[in-house]
Design an enzyme around this catalytic site. Structure first.
Site, short mmCIF file in Angstrom:
data_model
loop_
_atom_site.label_atom_id
_atom_site.label_comp_id
_atom_site.label_asym_id
_atom_site.label_seq_id
_atom_site.Cartn_x
_atom_site.Cartn_y
_atom_site.Cartn_z
N LEU A 150 44.90 34.81 34.33
CA LEU A 150 44.70 34.02 33.21
C LEU A 150 46.15 33.89 32.64
O LEU A 150 46.73 34.85 31.91
CB LEU A 150 43.95 34.58 32.08
CG LEU A 150 43.60 34.05 30.74
CD1 LEU A 150 42.99 32.78 30.84
CD2 LEU A 150 42.80 34.82 29.72
N HIS A 151 46.90 32.88 33.12
CA HIS A 151 48.50 32.94 33.07
C HIS A 151 48.90 32.79 31.57
O HIS A 151 49.72 33.55 30.91
CB HIS A 151 48.81 31.49 33.89
CG HIS A 151 48.51 31.34 34.97
ND1 HIS A 151 48.88 32.37 36.02
CD2 HIS A 151 47.61 30.71 35.76
CE1 HIS A 151 48.38 31.98 37.29
NE2 HIS A 151 47.52 30.95 37.11
N ASP A 152 48.37 31.62 30.85
CA ASP A 152 49.39 31.13 29.71
C ASP A 152 49.05 32.16 28.45
O ASP A 152 50.00 32.50 27.85
CB ASP A 152 48.92 29.83 29.22
CG ASP A 152 49.56 28.86 30.23
OD1 ASP A 152 50.45 29.05 31.06
OD2 ASP A 152 48.92 27.63 30.01
N THR A 197 51.09 37.61 35.70
CA THR A 197 49.91 36.94 35.30
C THR A 197 48.72 37.46 36.23
O THR A 197 47.49 37.39 36.09
CB THR A 197 49.62 35.57 35.35
OG1 THR A 197 50.22 34.70 36.44
CG2 THR A 197 50.83 35.02 34.09
#
Ligand code: BDR
Ligand code: CA
Length: 318
Positions: free
Chosen positions: A246-248, A201
């Site tokens: 922006l991980h998810d 990420t």
């Protein structure tokens, strides 16, 4: 290394999304809701980025803003063996960076683990994809209390863990650290598992230019809210204040466009001790542990392609 290790996929795969919104969770939920490849049957919510008393109304509001009719069910307000600790430095005290959304429809009755098991019971063997973008508590509770239901799971995709350093402790990533025992249950559940880690990420950096491009992609309320939420996340010192990962949405994008990624098979062990390594994911990329390389580890991301996909998809929402 090769892309798309998950192999042939059905046109619209039944999915359950487990979340703790959470700024980046909001974009991941909208990305999933906007994508015809995913037949989102259920959204389950845990505490995590904020307490459950915030994450649940946030999830209801996020789903409500999309106009899509997907049940949202409340789940764990604590980890299997302890408490959750919120992360207001990244997500604000309200979990959405202070961005106020209209109140969503009420939560569906029941609790998350029961609702997950009910969806799995009614599904064909090997058909349901579990997407986890928060502490893994709800998913782990569902599978631990009726292990045979793992047979209904097609695969598990989690945003969790880190190959190198953590983001909540030097050793651990936030979701893994929030409930390491739950993550260990999923890693050992016997179904194909993908771990989208911090190292992946880190390549999806939100910058002012990318927020502007997202905002310019359309005129809908979800897109506008998404841009507002992204603008509310403070830039990360880890990235020299150039932006924030922006991980998810990366976990959802892995299911939508595996060609944007390269990946390899690895062995993973979750550290569940109480010392400073708690929540660390020990990732064995070179077969040194002698453990089976049963986890798929996306390692590189075409960031431009990823942000273009995100903008295109969110633009179809109202
Ligand atoms: C993960 O932790 C949360 O803060 C984010 O929503 C993401 O799921 C990143 O470490
Ligand atoms: Ca999250």
């Amino acid at each position: 290394m090769r892309a798309g290790l998950a192999g042939a996929r059905p046109l619209s795969r039944p999915c359950i999304l487990d979340t703790d919104p959470g700024t980046d969770d909001a974009l991941a939920i909208w990305l999933a809701l906007a994508s015809p490849e995913l037949d989102l049957r259920l959204v389950t919510v845990a505490g995590g980025n904020a307490g459950l008393e915030r994450t649940l109304p946030n999830a209801r509001a996020i789903v409500g803003l999309s106009g899509r009719d997907v049940p949202v069910v409340a789940g764990a307000d604590r980890a299997l063996l302890g408490a959750f600790t919120a992360e207001p430095r990244v997500h604000g005290a309200d979990g959405l960076g202070g961005v106020v959304l209209p109140e969503g429809p009420p939560a569906a009755p029941g609790i998350a683990a029961d609702a997950i098991r009910a969806v799995l019971r009614g599904a064909a063997p090997g058909s349901v994809t579990l997407i986890g973008i928060g502490p893994a508590t709800n998913l782990a509770l569902a599978l631990a209390t009726e292990p045979a239901l793992a047979g209904r799971v097609a695969e598990v995709v989690l945003m969790s863990g880190a190959v190198s350093e953590g983001n909540i402790t030097p050793a651990a990533e936030f979701n893994a650290w929030s409930d390491p025992e739950a993550l260990a249950i999923l890693v050992g559940c016997g179904r194909p598992l993908t771990l989208v880690t911090l190292d992946l990420t880190a390549q999806a950096l939100v910058t002012p230019a990318r927020i502007a491009a997202l905002r310019a992609a359309g005129g809908g309320r979800c897109l506008a809210a998404a841009a507002e939420i992204l603008a509310a996340i403070p830039p990360s010192r880890r990235f020299g204040n150039r932006g924030v990962p922006l991980h998810d949405p990366c976990a959802v994008a892995w299911l939508l466009a595996p060609g944007l990624f390269t990946a390899r098979q690895v062995a993973v062990e979750v550290e569940c001790g109480t010392g400073p390594g708690r929540g660390r994911t020990h990732v064995d990329r070179w077969g040194r542990s002698g453990r089976p390389a049963s986890v798929t580890l996306p390692e590189s991301l075409d960031a431009e392609g990823f942000f273009a996909l995100l903008a295109r998809r969110l633009a179809v929402l109202p």
